[in-house]
Design an enzyme around this catalytic site. Sequence first.
Site, PDB file in Angstrom:
ATOM      1  N   TYR A 136      12.031  16.868 -39.947  1.00  0.00           N
ATOM      2  CA  TYR A 136      12.816  15.793 -40.579  1.00  0.00           C
ATOM      3  C   TYR A 136      13.122  16.087 -42.051  1.00  0.00           C
ATOM      4  CZ  TYR A 136      11.134  13.101 -36.492  1.00  0.00           C
ATOM      5  OH  TYR A 136      10.821  12.672 -35.234  1.00  0.00           O
ATOM      6  N   HIS A 182       5.777  18.972 -31.403  1.00  0.00           N
ATOM      7  CA  HIS A 182       7.019  18.187 -31.325  1.00  0.00           C
ATOM      8  C   HIS A 182       7.666  18.281 -29.946  1.00  0.00           C
ATOM      9  CE1 HIS A 182      10.188  16.480 -34.294  1.00  0.00           C
ATOM     10  NE2 HIS A 182      10.342  15.938 -33.125  1.00  0.00           N
TER      11      HIS A 182
HETATM   12  N1  LIG Z   1       9.215  13.101 -31.040  1.00  0.00           N
HETATM   13  C1  LIG Z   1      10.541  13.153 -30.956  1.00  0.00           C
HETATM   14  O1  LIG Z   1      11.128  14.068 -30.389  1.00  0.00           O
HETATM   15  C2  LIG Z   1      11.339  12.034 -31.569  1.00  0.00           C
HETATM   16  C3  LIG Z   1      12.717  11.938 -31.279  1.00  0.00           C
HETATM   17  C4  LIG Z   1      13.442  10.879 -31.843  1.00  0.00           C
HETATM   18  C5  LIG Z   1      12.802   9.970 -32.659  1.00  0.00           C
HETATM   19  N2  LIG Z   1      11.466  10.114 -32.949  1.00  0.00           N
HETATM   20  C6  LIG Z   1      10.770   9.164 -33.847  1.00  0.00           C
HETATM   21  O2  LIG Z   1      11.040   7.831 -33.450  1.00  0.00           O
HETATM   22  C7  LIG Z   1      11.686   7.131 -34.516  1.00  0.00           C
HETATM   23  C8  LIG Z   1      12.686   6.131 -33.966  1.00  0.00           C
HETATM   24  O3  LIG Z   1      13.668   6.747 -33.184  1.00  0.00           O
HETATM   25  P1  LIG Z   1      15.193   6.805 -33.630  1.00  0.00           P
HETATM   26  O4  LIG Z   1      15.260   6.750 -35.112  1.00  0.00           O
HETATM   27  O5  LIG Z   1      15.811   7.982 -32.996  1.00  0.00           O
HETATM   28  O6  LIG Z   1      15.831   5.510 -32.936  1.00  0.00           O
HETATM   29  P2  LIG Z   1      15.612   3.912 -33.001  1.00  0.00           P
HETATM   30  O7  LIG Z   1      14.460   3.553 -33.875  1.00  0.00           O
HETATM   31  O8  LIG Z   1      15.655   3.440 -31.609  1.00  0.00           O
HETATM   32  O9  LIG Z   1      16.981   3.437 -33.690  1.00  0.00           O
HETATM   33  C9  LIG Z   1      17.271   3.670 -35.028  1.00  0.00           C
HETATM   34  C10 LIG Z   1      18.703   3.162 -35.259  1.00  0.00           C
HETATM   35  O10 LIG Z   1      18.764   1.736 -35.058  1.00  0.00           O
HETATM   36  C11 LIG Z   1      19.216   1.090 -36.241  1.00  0.00           C
HETATM   37  N3  LIG Z   1      18.399  -0.135 -36.388  1.00  0.00           N
HETATM   38  C12 LIG Z   1      17.105  -0.209 -36.775  1.00  0.00           C
HETATM   39  N4  LIG Z   1      16.667  -1.475 -36.759  1.00  0.00           N
HETATM   40  C13 LIG Z   1      17.715  -2.239 -36.366  1.00  0.00           C
HETATM   41  C14 LIG Z   1      17.877  -3.628 -36.189  1.00  0.00           C
HETATM   42  N5  LIG Z   1      16.871  -4.481 -36.369  1.00  0.00           N
HETATM   43  N6  LIG Z   1      19.111  -4.081 -35.786  1.00  0.00           N
HETATM   44  C15 LIG Z   1      20.136  -3.225 -35.568  1.00  0.00           C
HETATM   45  N7  LIG Z   1      20.022  -1.882 -35.712  1.00  0.00           N
HETATM   46  C16 LIG Z   1      18.819  -1.384 -36.122  1.00  0.00           C
HETATM   47  C17 LIG Z   1      18.987   2.084 -37.368  1.00  0.00           C
HETATM   48  O11 LIG Z   1      19.964   1.894 -38.373  1.00  0.00           O
HETATM   49  P3  LIG Z   1      19.645   1.939 -39.953  1.00  0.00           P
HETATM   50  O12 LIG Z   1      18.598   2.988 -40.207  1.00  0.00           O
HETATM   51  O13 LIG Z   1      20.967   2.278 -40.528  1.00  0.00           O
HETATM   52  O14 LIG Z   1      19.181   0.555 -40.337  1.00  0.00           O
HETATM   53  C18 LIG Z   1      19.196   3.408 -36.649  1.00  0.00           C
HETATM   54  O15 LIG Z   1      20.581   3.708 -36.562  1.00  0.00           O
HETATM   55  C19 LIG Z   1      12.316   8.249 -35.349  1.00  0.00           C
HETATM   56  O16 LIG Z   1      12.656   7.846 -36.651  1.00  0.00           O
HETATM   57  C20 LIG Z   1      11.222   9.285 -35.294  1.00  0.00           C
HETATM   58  O17 LIG Z   1      10.177   8.955 -36.185  1.00  0.00           O
HETATM   59  C21 LIG Z   1      10.741  11.128 -32.402  1.00  0.00           C
END
Ligand SMILES: NC(=O)c1ccc[n+]([C@@H]2O[C@H](COP(=O)([O-])OP(=O)(O)OC[C@H]3O[C@@H](n4cnc5c(N)ncnc54)[C@H](OP(=O)(O)O)[C@@H]3O)[C@@H](O)[C@H]2O)c1
Length: 302
Positions: free
Chosen positions: A65, A125
Amino acid sequence: MEAYQGMASDVRQRLDITSKYEMNSGCRIPVLGYGVYQTPAAVAESVVLHAFKTGYRHIDCARAYRNEQPCADAIRSSAHSISRSDIFFTSKVPPRAMGYEATSRSIASTLSQTSLSYVDLYLIHSPYGGRTARLGTWDALVSAQKAGQIRSLGVSNYGVHHLAELELYIQTLETKDGPGAGGTISVGQWELHPWLPRDDIVEWCRARNIVIQAYCPLVRGQRADEPILKEIAETHGKTWAQVLLRWSLQKGFVPLPKSVTASRIEENADLYDFELSGEEMRRLERKGAYEPCSWDPTVSRD
Ligand SMILES: NC(=O)c1ccc[n+]([C@@H]2O[C@H](COP(=O)([O-])OP(=O)(O)OC[C@H]3O[C@@H](n4cnc5c(N)ncnc54)[C@H](OP(=O)(O)O)[C@@H]3O)[C@@H](O)[C@H]2O)c1
């Protein structure tokens, strides 16, 4: 602190933003996490500080990241009010650093870039790279744990076949060198939400008390208009995002919502004044659904 397995309804009702689960390592993990994937390094310190102010204590970061340092800066600049032992910081071995040597370098880089004396959780990862590289990576994590650099170990994006391979390897090391010699899987992290329930992986982890973290718990906003989410949200006077996060909590997962927006950071932590009924949980469930919104290394066969 709650036992992780067999979480009864009354336990779920008692969850709050300070709740933690005990892991197989003996350490504790805050039940709500804060994800920082795609959080630009330039804003990472300030959004993590806002998350701390809101009550989050668990940051889900990764080498890939490219924002470990500003996240750690937020930990340091909060030291006057939050002790390091109350914060839970995760990083992950990048897919290009599989194998013993490269993983050892990855851990050393995390420690030097963050200036942290230890990382709470280090995950592999993804399983990409083949068996020899995966097991070498695990060996490096176990060595770093023995050296006190990492407190708990886990994997991300492993399919059941990758998990079984690792379990067998750990058993082989224990048979040879004694209990604990092979390390312990404390946490597994996967994309998990109603459209990707991954029952096989969840069952495998539950049988072993492995804490299950849910990434993309908000399905990256792609399901915001689903009628079922709107209906349940209206019933409780909450948002679709809060319904999805509550679903994750009530499944016994550790959800990792990401947001760089202050109001959403707060909204995503405001989850403890309502509970989904058994019927609502069942209606949200998409049995057998398999609709990832992110990458899916679990299916890799190498
Ligand atoms: N291990 C892996 O391979 C892997 C893969 C993917 C993710 N992850 C981890 O999981 C975390 C979360 O996954 P993700 O970031 O992919 O997806 P997510 O948390 O499902 O969605 C994030 C998105 O939703 C928006 N959002 C957040 N809260 C909201 C709300 N209350 N209302 C409307 N929209 C909202 C955010 O926008 P804004 O930021 O613009 O507010 C962003 O665009 C990552 O940050 C990472 O730490 C791990």
